[in-house]
Write a protein that holds these residues in place. Structure first.
Motif, PDB file in Angstrom:
ATOM      1  N   PRO A  15     -18.688  36.125  35.272  1.00 45.58           N
ATOM      2  CA  PRO A  15     -18.174  37.285  36.008  1.00 45.58           C
ATOM      3  C   PRO A  15     -16.644  37.348  35.981  1.00 45.58           C
ATOM      4  O   PRO A  15     -15.969  36.323  35.912  1.00 45.58           O
ATOM      5  N   TYR A  29     -23.153  47.798  33.864  1.00 44.18           N
ATOM      6  CA  TYR A  29     -22.434  46.737  34.566  1.00 44.18           C
ATOM      7  C   TYR A  29     -23.259  46.199  35.723  1.00 44.18           C
ATOM      8  O   TYR A  29     -24.256  46.785  36.137  1.00 44.18           O
ATOM      9  N   ILE A  32     -21.299  41.530  41.490  1.00 41.40           N
ATOM     10  CA  ILE A  32     -21.571  40.169  41.922  1.00 41.40           C
ATOM     11  C   ILE A  32     -21.016  39.987  43.334  1.00 41.40           C
ATOM     12  O   ILE A  32     -19.843  40.262  43.583  1.00 41.40           O
ATOM     13  N   LEU A  38     -25.693  38.261  41.328  1.00 40.22           N
ATOM     14  CA  LEU A  38     -25.807  39.636  40.833  1.00 40.22           C
ATOM     15  C   LEU A  38     -26.663  40.411  41.821  1.00 40.22           C
ATOM     16  O   LEU A  38     -27.779  39.986  42.150  1.00 40.22           O
ATOM     17  N   ARG A 108     -17.038  39.850  42.126  1.00 41.66           N
ATOM     18  CA  ARG A 108     -16.822  39.919  40.684  1.00 41.66           C
ATOM     19  C   ARG A 108     -17.736  40.983  40.073  1.00 41.66           C
ATOM     20  O   ARG A 108     -18.577  41.563  40.747  1.00 41.66           O
ATOM     21  N   VAL A 110     -19.756  42.048  36.040  1.00 42.06           N
ATOM     22  CA  VAL A 110     -20.084  41.772  34.641  1.00 42.06           C
ATOM     23  C   VAL A 110     -20.331  43.109  33.970  1.00 42.06           C
ATOM     24  O   VAL A 110     -20.716  44.079  34.630  1.00 42.06           O
TER      25      VAL A 110
END
Length: 186
Positions: A15, A29, A32, A38, A108, A110
């Protein structure tokens, strides 16, 4: 790239801080939470709506009453404000700004860049969400969920930012309003 490989990438990649997300890419996307889990899968499809803009400028700082999930979920305790009744309230602004700083510090994201059409990205997003374990899409379409304030992290951030006594008092007042509204019926 197929939906299974996108999901695998979202679950396994390292992340990133929201401020470090790409400004020139779009696709699927994941958000987090502060515990490193997640919790949301989404997409950004328009060329002008890149990962950084969608996540760092919308989910992190956006309104709690829209689909800006970081803002919605972390609207709790000392980071709480009521957008509808606290317009112009300086304590509410301090709490919202502090919440944005909390998210930037502890949350965070991803992302999987895609060079597909808007329609293709939306279709893949739907399939990825359908394949995803429930805990990884816990925030998707969440309407009333929020976390209990992660007090240890909030305290740590208060010290790290060296908040003034006035700012600490403001977020404490917001916490008291939050608790009066939401813990009364427990």
């Amino acid at each position: 790239m197929n939906a299974q490989s996108i999901l695998h990438s979202l679950v396994t990649q390292t992340p990133q801080r929201t401020a470090d997300l790409p400004r020139d890419e779009r696709g699927i996307y994941g958000l987090i939470d502060h515990a490193g889990q997640l919790r949301y899968i989404g997409c950004t499809t328009k060329i002008a709506e890149n990962f950084r803009k969608r996540i760092h400028q919308r989910h992190r700082t956006g309104s709690e009453t829209h689909s800006h999930y970081f803002s919605k979920i972390y609207n709790t305790g000392r980071m709480w404000r009521d957008r509808l009744t606290q317009q112009g309230n300086p304590d509410a602004k301090i709490a919202k700004d502090f919440r944005s700083a909390f998210i930037a510090e502890y949350c965070r994201a991803v992302c999987v860049p895609l060079t597909l059409s808007e329609r293709e990205i939306v279709g893949l997003e739907t399939t990825v969400i359908a394949l995803a374990p429930p805990e990884t899409t816990r925030w998707n379409r969440a309407t009333s969920e929020f976390y209990q304030e992660p007090s240890d992290l909030v305290d740590l951030l208060v010290r790290k930012l060296a908040l003034s006594r006035e700012m600490i008092a403001a977020i404490e007042r917001q916490r008291m309003i939050f608790e009066a509204r939401f813990t009364r019926n427990c």
